[in-house]
Design an enzyme around this catalytic site. Structure first.
Site, PDB file in Angstrom:
ATOM      1  N   LYS A 161      17.602  22.441  26.136  1.00 12.00           N
ATOM      2  CA  LYS A 161      16.703  23.546  26.506  1.00 12.00           C
ATOM      3  C   LYS A 161      17.384  24.831  26.043  1.00 12.00           C
ATOM      4  O   LYS A 161      18.252  25.371  26.721  1.00 12.00           O
ATOM      5  CB  LYS A 161      16.517  23.551  28.028  1.00 12.00           C
ATOM      6  CG  LYS A 161      15.218  24.142  28.532  1.00 12.00           C
ATOM      7  CD  LYS A 161      14.928  25.554  28.085  1.00 12.00           C
ATOM      8  CE  LYS A 161      15.578  26.636  28.910  1.00 12.00           C
ATOM      9  NZ  LYS A 161      15.416  27.983  28.339  1.00 12.00           N
TER      10      LYS A 161
ATOM     11  N   CYS B 276      30.912  35.651  26.332  1.00 10.90           N
ATOM     12  CA  CYS B 276      31.433  35.442  27.691  1.00 10.90           C
ATOM     13  C   CYS B 276      32.939  35.683  27.718  1.00 10.90           C
ATOM     14  O   CYS B 276      33.495  36.018  28.762  1.00 10.90           O
ATOM     15  CB  CYS B 276      31.120  34.036  28.148  1.00 10.90           C
ATOM     16  SG  CYS B 276      31.655  32.794  26.970  1.00 10.90           S
TER      17      CYS B 276
ATOM     18  N   GLU C 262      29.854  42.093  33.906  1.00  7.70           N
ATOM     19  CA  GLU C 262      29.962  41.821  32.462  1.00  7.70           C
ATOM     20  C   GLU C 262      29.233  42.928  31.714  1.00  7.70           C
ATOM     21  O   GLU C 262      28.051  43.167  31.968  1.00  7.70           O
ATOM     22  CB  GLU C 262      29.237  40.507  32.140  1.00  7.70           C
ATOM     23  CG  GLU C 262      30.083  39.281  32.202  1.00  7.70           C
ATOM     24  CD  GLU C 262      29.308  38.046  31.718  1.00  7.70           C
ATOM     25  OE1 GLU C 262      28.263  37.723  32.292  1.00  7.70           O
ATOM     26  OE2 GLU C 262      29.784  37.414  30.770  1.00  7.70           O
TER      27      GLU C 262
ATOM     28  N   GLU D 173      29.465  26.314  32.293  1.00  7.35           N
ATOM     29  CA  GLU D 173      30.193  27.375  31.580  1.00  7.35           C
ATOM     30  C   GLU D 173      29.472  28.674  31.919  1.00  7.35           C
ATOM     31  O   GLU D 173      28.372  28.912  31.419  1.00  7.35           O
ATOM     32  CB  GLU D 173      30.172  27.122  30.070  1.00  7.35           C
ATOM     33  CG  GLU D 173      30.856  25.836  29.630  1.00  7.35           C
ATOM     34  CD  GLU D 173      32.373  25.916  29.728  1.00  7.35           C
ATOM     35  OE1 GLU D 173      32.918  27.012  29.946  1.00  7.35           O
ATOM     36  OE2 GLU D 173      33.014  24.863  29.583  1.00  7.35           O
TER      37      GLU D 173
HETATM   38  P1  NAP Z   1      20.990  32.974  31.585  1.00 10.69           P
HETATM   39  O1  NAP Z   1      19.966  33.987  31.901  1.00 10.69           O
HETATM   40  O2  NAP Z   1      21.738  32.351  32.704  1.00 10.69           O
HETATM   41  O3  NAP Z   1      20.217  31.851  30.736  1.00 10.69           O
HETATM   42  C1  NAP Z   1      20.895  30.752  30.205  1.00 10.69           C
HETATM   43  C2  NAP Z   1      19.924  29.608  30.021  1.00 10.69           C
HETATM   44  O4  NAP Z   1      19.430  29.195  31.291  1.00 10.69           O
HETATM   45  C3  NAP Z   1      18.687  29.966  29.192  1.00 10.69           C
HETATM   46  O5  NAP Z   1      18.332  28.853  28.415  1.00 10.69           O
HETATM   47  C4  NAP Z   1      17.654  30.230  30.257  1.00 10.69           C
HETATM   48  O6  NAP Z   1      16.332  30.034  29.834  1.00 10.69           O
HETATM   49  C5  NAP Z   1      18.018  29.174  31.278  1.00 10.69           C
HETATM   50  N1  NAP Z   1      17.523  29.442  32.618  1.00 10.69           N
HETATM   51  C6  NAP Z   1      17.283  30.623  33.225  1.00 10.69           C
HETATM   52  N2  NAP Z   1      16.848  30.412  34.491  1.00 10.69           N
HETATM   53  C7  NAP Z   1      16.821  29.075  34.667  1.00 10.69           C
HETATM   54  C8  NAP Z   1      16.469  28.228  35.761  1.00 10.69           C
HETATM   55  N3  NAP Z   1      16.064  28.712  36.936  1.00 10.69           N
HETATM   56  N4  NAP Z   1      16.555  26.908  35.601  1.00 10.69           N
HETATM   57  C9  NAP Z   1      16.970  26.388  34.427  1.00 10.69           C
HETATM   58  N5  NAP Z   1      17.318  27.119  33.363  1.00 10.69           N
HETATM   59  C10 NAP Z   1      17.247  28.454  33.484  1.00 10.69           C
HETATM   60  O7  NAP Z   1      22.091  33.513  30.592  1.00 10.69           O
HETATM   61  P2  NAP Z   1      21.899  34.304  29.223  1.00 10.69           P
HETATM   62  O8  NAP Z   1      21.485  35.690  29.550  1.00 10.69           O
HETATM   63  O9  NAP Z   1      21.060  33.510  28.281  1.00 10.69           O
HETATM   64  O10 NAP Z   1      23.379  34.284  28.638  1.00 10.69           O
HETATM   65  C11 NAP Z   1      24.348  35.201  28.971  1.00 10.69           C
HETATM   66  C12 NAP Z   1      25.278  34.639  30.033  1.00 10.69           C
HETATM   67  O11 NAP Z   1      25.850  33.421  29.565  1.00 10.69           O
HETATM   68  C13 NAP Z   1      26.460  35.558  30.320  1.00 10.69           C
HETATM   69  O12 NAP Z   1      26.696  35.604  31.702  1.00 10.69           O
HETATM   70  C14 NAP Z   1      27.621  34.867  29.605  1.00 10.69           C
HETATM   71  O13 NAP Z   1      28.881  35.161  30.127  1.00 10.69           O
HETATM   72  C15 NAP Z   1      27.262  33.442  29.774  1.00 10.69           C
HETATM   73  N6  NAP Z   1      27.938  32.619  28.768  1.00 10.69           N
HETATM   74  C16 NAP Z   1      28.960  31.823  29.163  1.00 10.69           C
HETATM   75  C17 NAP Z   1      29.652  31.057  28.223  1.00 10.69           C
HETATM   76  C18 NAP Z   1      30.788  30.172  28.631  1.00 10.69           C
HETATM   77  O14 NAP Z   1      31.172  29.331  27.826  1.00 10.69           O
HETATM   78  N7  NAP Z   1      31.343  30.294  29.823  1.00 10.69           N
HETATM   79  C19 NAP Z   1      29.275  31.115  26.874  1.00 10.69           C
HETATM   80  C20 NAP Z   1      28.230  31.941  26.504  1.00 10.69           C
HETATM   81  C21 NAP Z   1      27.556  32.684  27.466  1.00 10.69           C
HETATM   82  P3  NAP Z   1      15.392  31.275  29.427  1.00 10.69           P
HETATM   83  O15 NAP Z   1      16.008  31.862  28.217  1.00 10.69           O
HETATM   84  O16 NAP Z   1      14.095  30.636  29.190  1.00 10.69           O
HETATM   85  O17 NAP Z   1      15.399  32.209  30.601  1.00 10.69           O
END
Ligand code: NAP
Length: 494
Positions: free
Chosen positions: A191, A301, A398, A267
Site C-alpha cells: 500500500k 526520517c 520533525e 519504521e
Molecule cells: P504517514 O502519514 O504516516 O503515511 C505513511 C503511510 O501510511 C501512507 O501510505 C499512508 O497512506 C498510510 N496511512 C495513513 N493513515 C493510515 C491508516 N489509518 N491506516 C493505514 N495506513 C495509513 O507518513 P508520511 O507522511 O507518508 O511519511 C512521513 C513520515 O514517515 C515521517 O514521520 C518520517 O519520519 C517517516 N519515515 C520513517 C522512516 C523510517 O525508516 N523510520 C523512513 C521514511 C519515513 P496515505 O498516503 O493514503 O495517507
C-alpha cells in the site's frame, strides 16, 4: 496490462521505460477499483495534476489478500536459489531503468534528480542484497541441556504480509520491504503513499517483467487507507505488517494489528541530533551536515533535525554551512540544474514555516532563508536558524525540510543530555577527531543508529531502525529478512 489502466504521464517521455500502470495490481492483472473512482497525482514542482490512479476499496483490499494467499504456498516452496535468481533479475531491471525511474520519482515527489537517482540505486540494492540472503536462511541445531533430544530450529516464511510505505522514498521504502519478504518466501500486498503511487506501480510492472509470479506482489492504492488496511489486518490469512511512516499512524496500526496478534515491524518518525565537537574536522563535518540535512531536501526520517555544535567551533560551522546551503539551487525536481527540489505539498511548507516562526518568536535568529519560496509548486529554500532556545517546537518536532536548526553546547555530558531529550530514537550523528570519545558518546546515545564522522547511515547491508517512539524491528541486512520469518522449533529424539 489492459488499455484503460496504462497511462502516459504528462510531460514524461517514458524513454527507456514503458507506459506506467495506474490500476491496482491484484494477482495476474492490473484492474480498476470496484467503485471506479480515481485519485489525482500531483507534481509538487508545479502543483499540476500528472495523472490519476485507481482508488481501491475494502473489497479490492480483500481481493489482494485472496491473490497473495493463493500464491503463498507455491512461493514459499520455491527453491531459495530460484527466488534469488528472480530477485537478482529485479535488481538488474531496476538498474537498467535507473534514469527513467529517477525521473518518475522526481516528477511525483519533487526531489532533485541526483537525490532521485541515488534513491533508485539504493532501492535496487535491496533486491541484490536479498538475492544473496535468500540462499542463506540457516537454521540452528543444538543438543538439549538435559541431553535427551536435539533442538532444531527452522526459519519459515511468516506468511501474507501487508507493506505500507510513505511518500518520501517511494522506491526505496517499497523495495526495503518487498525484497526481504520475497527472499523469505512470503507473498505481499503493498500500500504505497497516495502522494507518490506511480513509482511503486512502475516497480510492480518491473517485478512482473523480471519474473515475479502472479499474486506474489500485489499493489493497492486507496484514498481510504484506514478502512482498507484495517480490513486487511483483520483478515486471518494476513500474518505480518511492515509499516514505514509517521509515529501517530504507526501507533494506530499497532492497535489494529493487536486484534489479530499480527507481527509488526514499524519504521517511524525521527528527530536526529547532529553533534559537532570542537576537535572535529570542520570541513568533514560540513560535508556530513550537507548530506544529513540536505539529502532529499531534508524530507528524510534520518535527516539531521537538531544541530548541537560546541562553543569553540560554532561560529565557523554556522558560517560555512550557511554558505554551502545558500549556494544550492532551488527548483523543480526534474530540472537537471536543481540541487534542492520541491516539498511534497503545501501543508509541508506551512509546517516548516510554523516551526521556524515559533523558534524566532522564542528568540532564535535567521542566518539564511526562513521564508517559503516562490510558487507555483511547493518550495522552501535552504535555511539556517541559530540560537534555538529551550522549548522551541523545532527541537521536538520533525522539520522534514531544508532547515538547519543550530544551538551550542559546552561539554560532552550536556551534548548527550540534549541529544537524548526526545521521544524519538532513530538516527544520530557525531563528529569528533577523538575516536574514543566518539564511541563512548555513540554508546550513550539512545538511538537505533549512530553515524560517527559520517553524514549517511542507510545501507542495505546494515540493520536500519529506531528505538523509543521511532519504531520496532529492523530493515535491511540479515535482520530485515528474519522479520519476515517465524522460528519453528522441532524437538527431536533420534
Ligand atoms: P504517514 O502519514 O504516516 O503515511 C505513511 C503511510 O501510511 C501512507 O501510505 C499512508 O497512506 C498510510 N496511512 C495513513 N493513515 C493510515 C491508516 N489509518 N491506516 C493505514 N495506513 C495509513 O507518513 P508520511 O507522511 O507518508 O511519511 C512521513 C513520515 O514517515 C515521517 O514521520 C518520517 O519520519 C517517516 N519515515 C520513517 C522512516 C523510517 O525508516 N523510520 C523512513 C521514511 C519515513 P496515505 O498516503 O493514503 O495517507
Amino acid at each position: 496490462m489492459t488499455e484503460n489502466t496504462s497511462y502516459s504521464v504528462s510531460g514524461f517521455s517514458g524513454e527507456g521505460g514503458f507506459p506506467i500502470p495506474t490500476g491496482l495490481l491484484i494477482g495476474a492483472e492490473w484492474r480498476e477499483g470496484r467503485e471506479g473512482n480515481r485519485i489525482d497525482v500531483l507534481n509538487p514542482s508545479t502543483g499540476e495534476t500528472l495523472t490519476t490512479i485507481a482508488d481501491g476499496t475494502v473489497e479490492d483490499g480483500i481481493a489482494a489478500v485472496d491473490a497473495a494467499s493463493a500464491a503463498a504456498a507455491e512461493w514459499a516452496a520455491t527453491p531459495p536459489r530460484k527466488r534469488a535468481t528472480i530477485l537478482l533479475a529485479c535488481y538488474e531491471a531496476m538498474v537498467e531503468r535507473a534514469d527513467w525511474l529517477a525521473y518518475l520519482i522526481s516528477l511525483e515527489n519533487g526531489k532533485a534528480l541526483p537525490d532521485a537517482r541515488s534513491e533508485v540505486m539504493y532501492a535496487a540494492e535491496f533486491f541484490r542484497w536479498y538475492a544473496e540472503e535468500a540462499v542463506r536462511i540457516n537454521g540452528e541445531l543444538a543438543m538439549a541441556p538435559a541431553g535427551g533430544n536435539r533442538i532444531m530450529v527452522q526459519y519459515q516464511p511468516i506468511g501474507v504480509s501487508l507493506l505500507i510505505t510513505p511518500w518520501n522514498f517511494p522506491a526505496a521504502m517499497a523495495t526495503r520491504k518487498i525484497a526481504p519478504a520475497l527472499a523469505a518466501g512470503c507473498t505481499c500486498i503493498l500500500k504505497p503513499a497516495t502522494e507518490t503511487p506511480l513509482t511503486a506501480l512502475a516497480i510492480g510492472e518491473i517485478l512482473r517483467n523480471a519474473g515475479v509470479p502472479d499474486g506474489v506482489v500485489n499493489i493497492i492504492n486507496t484514498r481510504k487507507a484506514g478502512p482498507v488496511c484495517s480490513a486487511i489486518l483483520h483478515d486471518p490469512r494476513v500474518r505480518k505488517l511492515s509499516f514505514t511512516g509517521s509515529t501517530p499512524v504507526g501507533r494506530t496500526l499497532l492497535k489494529e494489528a493487536a486484534d489479530s496478534i499480527i507481527s509488526c515491524s514499524m519504521e517511524l518518525g525521527g528527530n536526529a541530533p547532529f553533534i559537532v565537537f570542537d576537535d572535529a574536522d570542520l570541513d568533514a563535518a560540513i560535508e556530513g551536515a550537507m548530506v544529513a540535512k540536505m539529502r532529499n531536501g531534508g524530507e528524510a526520517c534520518t535527516a539531521a533535525n537538531r544541530f548541537y555544535v560546541q562553543e569553540g567551533i560554532h561560529d565557523a560551522f554556522v558560517e560555512k554551512l550557511a554558505a554551502r546551503m545558500g549556494a544550492l539551487k532551488l527548483g523543480a525536481g526534474t530540472d537537471p540544474a536543481t540541487q534542492c527540489g520541491a516539498m511534497i505539498n503545501p501543508k509541508a511548507v506551512e509546517k516548516i514555516q510554523s516551526l521556524v516562526d515559533d523558534a524566532v518568536a522564542k528568540g532564535a535568529s535567521i542566518v539564511l532563508g526562513g521564508k517559503p519560496g516562490e510558487g507555483p509548486g511547493f518550495y522552501y529554500p535552504p535555511s539556517v536558524v541559530t540560537g534555538i532556545p529551550d522549548g522551541a517546537e523545532i527541537l521536538s518536532d520533525e522539520i522534514f525540510g531544508p532547515v538547519a536548526a543550530i544551538r551550542t553546547f559546552s561539554d560532552q555530558e550536556q551534548a548527550i543530555a540534549m541529544a537524548n531529550d526526545t521521544e524519538y530514537g532513530l538516527a544520530a550523528y557525531v563528529y569528533t577527531a577523538d575516536l574514543r570519545r566518539g564511541l563512548q558518546v555513540s554508546e550513550r546515545l539512545e538511538y537505533g543508529m549512530v553515524a560517527l564522522n559520517r553524514g549517511l547511515v542507510s545501507d542495505p547491508a546494515a540493520p536500519f531502525g529506531g528505538v523509543k517512539q521511532s519504531g520496532l524491528g529492523r530493515e535491511g541486512s540479515h535482520h530485515g529478512l528474519i522479520e519476515f520469518t517465524e522460528a519453528k522449533y522441532i524437538a527431536v529424539t533420534w
